[in-house]
Design a protein around this motif. Sequence first.
Motif, PDB file in Angstrom:
ATOM      1  N   GLN A 132      -9.166   6.588   0.440  1.00  0.00           N
ATOM      2  CA  GLN A 132      -8.586   5.551  -0.393  1.00  0.00           C
ATOM      3  C   GLN A 132      -7.064   5.687  -0.481  1.00  0.00           C
ATOM      4  OE1 GLN A 132     -10.431   5.464  -4.247  1.00  0.00           O
ATOM      5  NE2 GLN A 132     -12.492   5.081  -3.448  1.00  0.00           N
ATOM      6  N   TRP A 145       0.849  -1.193   0.000  1.00  0.00           N
ATOM      7  CA  TRP A 145       0.000   0.000   0.000  1.00  0.00           C
ATOM      8  C   TRP A 145       0.883   1.241   0.000  1.00  0.00           C
ATOM      9  CZ3 TRP A 145       0.574   3.119   4.350  1.00  0.00           C
ATOM     10  CH2 TRP A 145       1.116   2.516   5.478  1.00  0.00           C
ATOM     11  N   TYR A 193     -11.299  -1.977   6.377  1.00  0.00           N
ATOM     12  CA  TYR A 193     -10.874  -1.735   5.011  1.00  0.00           C
ATOM     13  C   TYR A 193     -11.489  -2.761   4.062  1.00  0.00           C
ATOM     14  CZ  TYR A 193      -7.270   1.071   7.292  1.00  0.00           C
ATOM     15  OH  TYR A 193      -6.626   1.982   8.066  1.00  0.00           O
ATOM     16  N   GLN A 213      -7.207   0.593  -1.610  1.00  0.00           N
ATOM     17  CA  GLN A 213      -7.643   0.172  -0.285  1.00  0.00           C
ATOM     18  C   GLN A 213      -8.592   1.240   0.221  1.00  0.00           C
ATOM     19  OE1 GLN A 213      -4.773  -0.947   3.058  1.00  0.00           O
ATOM     20  NE2 GLN A 213      -5.407   1.091   3.697  1.00  0.00           N
ATOM     21  N   ASN A 258     -11.016   2.832   3.203  1.00  0.00           N
ATOM     22  CA  ASN A 258     -11.432   2.897   4.603  1.00  0.00           C
ATOM     23  C   ASN A 258     -12.952   3.006   4.629  1.00  0.00           C
ATOM     24  OD1 ASN A 258     -12.173   3.930   7.246  1.00  0.00           O
ATOM     25  ND2 ASN A 258     -10.002   4.383   7.559  1.00  0.00           N
TER      26      ASN A 258
END
Length: 548
Positions: free
Chosen positions: A178, A123, A161, A170, A172
Amino acid sequence: MAAGSSSSGAGTAGTSYFMPRQSIPIVVAVWEWQDEFGNWRPYSGGVCNYIEQCLQFQQQPKGVTGNASTCISLGQADAHLAPYSIDIPSMTQFRQGTGTMRNVRRQIYPQHSAPGKGIQWEWQGDDGSWTAYEMNLCILLEDSYASGHQAVDLASLGLHYTIDFASSVQVNKITRFQRRIQRRFDTPYPVTSATGSVHKPLACTCHQCLGSNGVGPIPSRSRHSTMNPSASSAAHSSGRTMTVGPPSFVPYHKPGTKAAYKQHTNITWAKPTSGQIGTQLVTPAPGPSAANGTSAQTLPVQMHRPSKIKQALAEPANEPESVVKKYMDSLSSPPDDDCIICMEKLGSPSGYGDALESKTIQPHAVGKLKQCGHDFHVLCMLAMYNNGNKDGSLQCPACKTIYGEKTGTQPKGKMDIYSIPQSLPGHPDCGTIQIIYSIPPGIQGPEHPNPGRPYTARGFPRHCYIPENSRGKKVLELLKVAWNRRLIFTVGVSSTTGEGDTVVWNEIHHKTEMCSNISGHGYPDPKYLDNVLSELAAQGVTEDCLQK
């Protein structure tokens, strides 16, 4: 007679009995470190390959020579990790220079899983850098991605997530914020055997397994997972979004470093008594034997007298004047030179005449230091003394000659000393002395820059190394004196971070890197022992101190 047939005897003709050979599953080894939030972060495949190669030397049969080492410098595998080393006996990563220590562990995964293929899921942080997901989560994401799922909901793991493969983000679920994610290929993790034939004692070396019986892993590996082992099978459930099973967290037992080394002694500051800040050397009973069965020679502890460090407010009003006069001879005819403290002519009044009043020292008074012979205004020397630690000692500002016993402003803490059988680079004929300094944060005293304010203690405990030869042992004894006199550390501004009111080194250099010299604070360094002896002497710590 046909092959395989039998003419007589019990049994069935034409049948050959044999035990089927049991296949040994092939797995990969992943080394991980634990961050400050308790998350396990994997090292890269390249770094793990290097660690495994180093461990192979440790597992060689007796009589086989090699570069065996219980301390692995990660900078050899990745230049960005130059400050970091892994201590195998304690399964600890420590950072050179700061002494920050973190747990490490070794996990095994199927070769067909993401780490075996060199697949990383990462990430993106706010600064644009990429961070790898925990390995269990990485495997989960890869299994889900390979199964055709378009998203993974991580709610069952306690994470708010959703991973959206289609958009590579990803999400939230609370804030809808994001982050970008990416799937990339890297060096596959090193192959090993599930039976531990390559590193038998290290089939799993997390602290919990090491604390069980010391001969192998605890059979169930699910205790090390951040999710239920059944989660992988859930990856094949139907639907667009995958839901994983509940987490299974188990605390890890962290064995102390003392389990790995033979302890010589520790030196602890005692609480001040009867109005005096002093030190007391505490010598406990010898610690347990080293984990590898070797015994270390006990280094004697010199029981020095407590340092003469006193509270400024507890000193008699005339003591500073008495200290200055003790080490200076009065000059009736001052030379035609400048006083290097106030930069005024010695024949003129001291530049501190208006700022400092003394009943016994006049602004015109000039004196000569008895040993080195340098001349100063006596009032200037008094001002310099009052601006220092007020410990009953003076130091010539011209040549640094010390009069009396110099002490510092080091906060209270602990100095632990151990013996390690491994040699330092450049010192192959002896073991290693390890010093661990531990200083907690606290409140500054009257001798510190900002009395009453808190001070921080970053990077403790700090690990330092000296060769365990005759010269190294002498340096150790002098470092004990320096610690007892509060000279190793002080409270000030960090030259590395710029942080104020923090514990920093105090001009006595230490080697904080054991396996290499990438940072300049390690070995080999043939001049180090001579240099540190000179630095100790500059603080008034010489061999004469060992005779007292």
